[in-house]
Scaffold this motif. Structure first.
Motif, PDB file in Angstrom:
ATOM      1  N   ASP A 141     -32.898  48.061  18.431  1.00  0.00           N
ATOM      2  CA  ASP A 141     -32.026  47.525  19.414  1.00  0.00           C
ATOM      3  C   ASP A 141     -30.670  47.846  19.068  1.00  0.00           C
ATOM      4  OD1 ASP A 141     -34.660  46.569  20.249  1.00  0.00           O
ATOM      5  OD2 ASP A 141     -33.979  44.548  19.728  1.00  0.00           O
ATOM      6  N   GLY A 142     -29.759  47.560  20.288  1.00  0.00           N
ATOM      7  CA  GLY A 142     -28.429  48.003  20.096  1.00  0.00           C
ATOM      8  C   GLY A 142     -27.299  47.120  19.413  1.00  0.00           C
ATOM      9  N   PHE A 143     -27.706  46.663  18.120  1.00  0.00           N
ATOM     10  CA  PHE A 143     -26.875  45.690  17.443  1.00  0.00           C
ATOM     11  C   PHE A 143     -25.400  45.657  17.558  1.00  0.00           C
ATOM     12  CE2 PHE A 143     -30.936  46.073  15.194  1.00  0.00           C
ATOM     13  CZ  PHE A 143     -31.287  44.822  14.918  1.00  0.00           C
TER      14      PHE A 143
ATOM     15  N   ASP B 164     -29.450  50.243   9.557  1.00  0.00           N
ATOM     16  CA  ASP B 164     -30.687  50.468   9.940  1.00  0.00           C
ATOM     17  C   ASP B 164     -31.251  50.153  11.287  1.00  0.00           C
ATOM     18  OD1 ASP B 164     -33.105  52.033   9.528  1.00  0.00           O
ATOM     19  OD2 ASP B 164     -33.466  50.951   7.565  1.00  0.00           O
ATOM     20  N   GLY B 165     -30.510  50.185  12.377  1.00  0.00           N
ATOM     21  CA  GLY B 165     -30.853  49.798  13.494  1.00  0.00           C
ATOM     22  C   GLY B 165     -30.274  50.733  14.606  1.00  0.00           C
ATOM     23  N   GLY B 166     -30.108  50.176  15.822  1.00  0.00           N
ATOM     24  CA  GLY B 166     -29.397  50.989  16.934  1.00  0.00           C
ATOM     25  C   GLY B 166     -28.183  50.385  17.161  1.00  0.00           C
ATOM     26  N   VAL B 167     -27.306  51.259  17.672  1.00  0.00           N
ATOM     27  CA  VAL B 167     -25.837  51.009  18.228  1.00  0.00           C
ATOM     28  C   VAL B 167     -25.595  51.368  19.557  1.00  0.00           C
ATOM     29  CG1 VAL B 167     -24.930  51.065  15.992  1.00  0.00           C
ATOM     30  CG2 VAL B 167     -24.832  53.269  17.355  1.00  0.00           C
ATOM     31  N   ARG B 168     -24.602  50.891  20.558  1.00  0.00           N
ATOM     32  CA  ARG B 168     -24.235  51.296  21.631  1.00  0.00           C
ATOM     33  C   ARG B 168     -23.126  51.436  21.773  1.00  0.00           C
ATOM     34  NH1 ARG B 168     -26.155  46.174  25.460  1.00  0.00           N
ATOM     35  NH2 ARG B 168     -24.919  44.672  24.599  1.00  0.00           N
ATOM     36  N   ASP B 169     -22.502  51.772  23.202  1.00  0.00           N
ATOM     37  CA  ASP B 169     -21.154  51.916  23.367  1.00  0.00           C
ATOM     38  C   ASP B 169     -20.514  53.284  22.443  1.00  0.00           C
ATOM     39  OD1 ASP B 169     -21.269  49.815  24.885  1.00  0.00           O
ATOM     40  OD2 ASP B 169     -20.331  48.467  23.385  1.00  0.00           O
ATOM     41  N   THR B 170     -21.471  54.227  22.584  1.00  0.00           N
ATOM     42  CA  THR B 170     -20.945  55.395  21.527  1.00  0.00           C
ATOM     43  C   THR B 170     -19.763  56.266  21.903  1.00  0.00           C
ATOM     44  OG1 THR B 170     -22.676  56.810  22.506  1.00  0.00           O
ATOM     45  CG2 THR B 170     -23.227  55.438  20.293  1.00  0.00           C
ATOM     46  N   ALA B 171     -19.519  56.222  23.145  1.00  0.00           N
ATOM     47  CA  ALA B 171     -18.422  56.967  23.649  1.00  0.00           C
ATOM     48  C   ALA B 171     -17.223  56.306  23.289  1.00  0.00           C
ATOM     49  CB  ALA B 171     -18.524  57.200  25.067  1.00  0.00           C
ATOM     50  N   ASP B 172     -17.190  54.821  23.485  1.00  0.00           N
ATOM     51  CA  ASP B 172     -16.027  54.200  22.987  1.00  0.00           C
ATOM     52  C   ASP B 172     -15.811  54.279  21.548  1.00  0.00           C
ATOM     53  OD1 ASP B 172     -15.485  53.180  25.639  1.00  0.00           O
ATOM     54  OD2 ASP B 172     -17.050  51.618  25.387  1.00  0.00           O
ATOM     55  N   LEU B 173     -16.647  54.245  20.770  1.00  0.00           N
ATOM     56  CA  LEU B 173     -16.738  54.089  19.321  1.00  0.00           C
ATOM     57  C   LEU B 173     -16.263  55.583  18.933  1.00  0.00           C
ATOM     58  CD1 LEU B 173     -20.351  52.444  18.294  1.00  0.00           C
ATOM     59  CD2 LEU B 173     -17.801  51.465  18.181  1.00  0.00           C
ATOM     60  N   GLU B 174     -16.360  56.657  19.595  1.00  0.00           N
ATOM     61  CA  GLU B 174     -15.811  57.909  19.159  1.00  0.00           C
ATOM     62  C   GLU B 174     -14.512  57.756  19.665  1.00  0.00           C
ATOM     63  OE1 GLU B 174     -16.596  62.589  19.651  1.00  0.00           O
ATOM     64  OE2 GLU B 174     -17.826  61.272  20.751  1.00  0.00           O
TER      65      GLU B 174
END
Length: 229
Positions: free
Chosen positions: A95-97, A117-127
């Motif tokens: 899941d996107g923790f 050891d799980g999922g993440v989201r908002d990857t464009a923002d994180l980049e």
């Protein structure tokens, strides 16, 4: 093992010496892994969410429950400048923790990145933030805040033992954990390895072969390797 304890936040941890962390930050994961005796690697399914992501810092550890990111918010309070957060889970969960809001909170505390050891989201923002994350998955699925985990207890993340204050180094080759009491020794060994590799690099550049540089011809012949026209 301590990582099974739930509902615990250790507020006083022993971190590796900042000078050793700075020294280790000069080397890649592969070099550190080799210099340490080919140990300490996390499983290769942990990947950077953008190609240039890399980090080096002292671990604040988190034990999560599946689908629940509560303990990441708890961990933010324990982060000091130069730390990286290392999050394991009590069982597999993609899941996107973690996303941009938590990254903003972590960065304000001086956090250098996240290994999870799980999922993440908002990857464009994180980049765009250049906030390095190494994760098991990218997943838009959200999480809840309902169950207790722990912060700053030993955890096993992607098959590697991580204790609070250990040094975690990550680049596109993977993630490696250096026990805090070995940080000086491993940094020195990595420097020696780099110097040795530079010498070999110079020889390869002028056309020398690994067969000769590493003395491989004799052992190959003893095993029966034949050259045929």
């Amino acid at each position: 093992m301590e990582h099974t304890r739930l509902g615990v936040v250790q507020t006083a941890i022993t971190r590796a010496d900042p000078q050793d962390v700075a020294a280790l930050s000069q080397f890649g994961v592969a070099t550190i892994h080799e210099a340490m005796g080919r140990v300490g690697l996390m499983r290769p399914y942990l990947r950077p969410i953008y190609p240039k992501a890399q980090m080096c810092g002292t671990a604040v550890t988190v034990l999560l429950q599946p689908g629940d990111n509560w303990m990441l918010h708890v961990a933010a309070e324990q982060v000091q400048d130069g730390d990286v957060v290392v999050a394991a889970c009590t069982t597999e969960s993609e899941d996107g923790f973690f996303g941009e809001l938590l990254a903003t909170s972590f960065r304000a505390r001086g956090c250098r990145g996240l290994v999870i050891d799980g999922g993440v989201r908002d990857t464009a923002d994180l980049e765009n933030m250049d906030f390095p994350v190494f994760s098991r998955a990218i997943n838009a699925k959200g999480t809840v805040k309902a169950t207790l985990g722990s912060v700053n207890v030993p955890v096993v993340c992607a098959n590697a033992l991580v204790r609070p204050g250990d040094v975690v180094v990550a680049d596109r080759d993977g993630v490696v954990v250096v026990p805090r009491e070995r940080a000086t020794e491993v940094a020195e060994a990595a420097a020696r390895r780099e110097a040795n590799e530079e010498s070999k690099r110079a020889q390869f550049r002028v056309g020398e072969l690994g067969l000769d540089l590493y003395g491989m011809r004799g052992p190959l012949a003893e095993l029966g390797l034949r050259y045929e026209d």
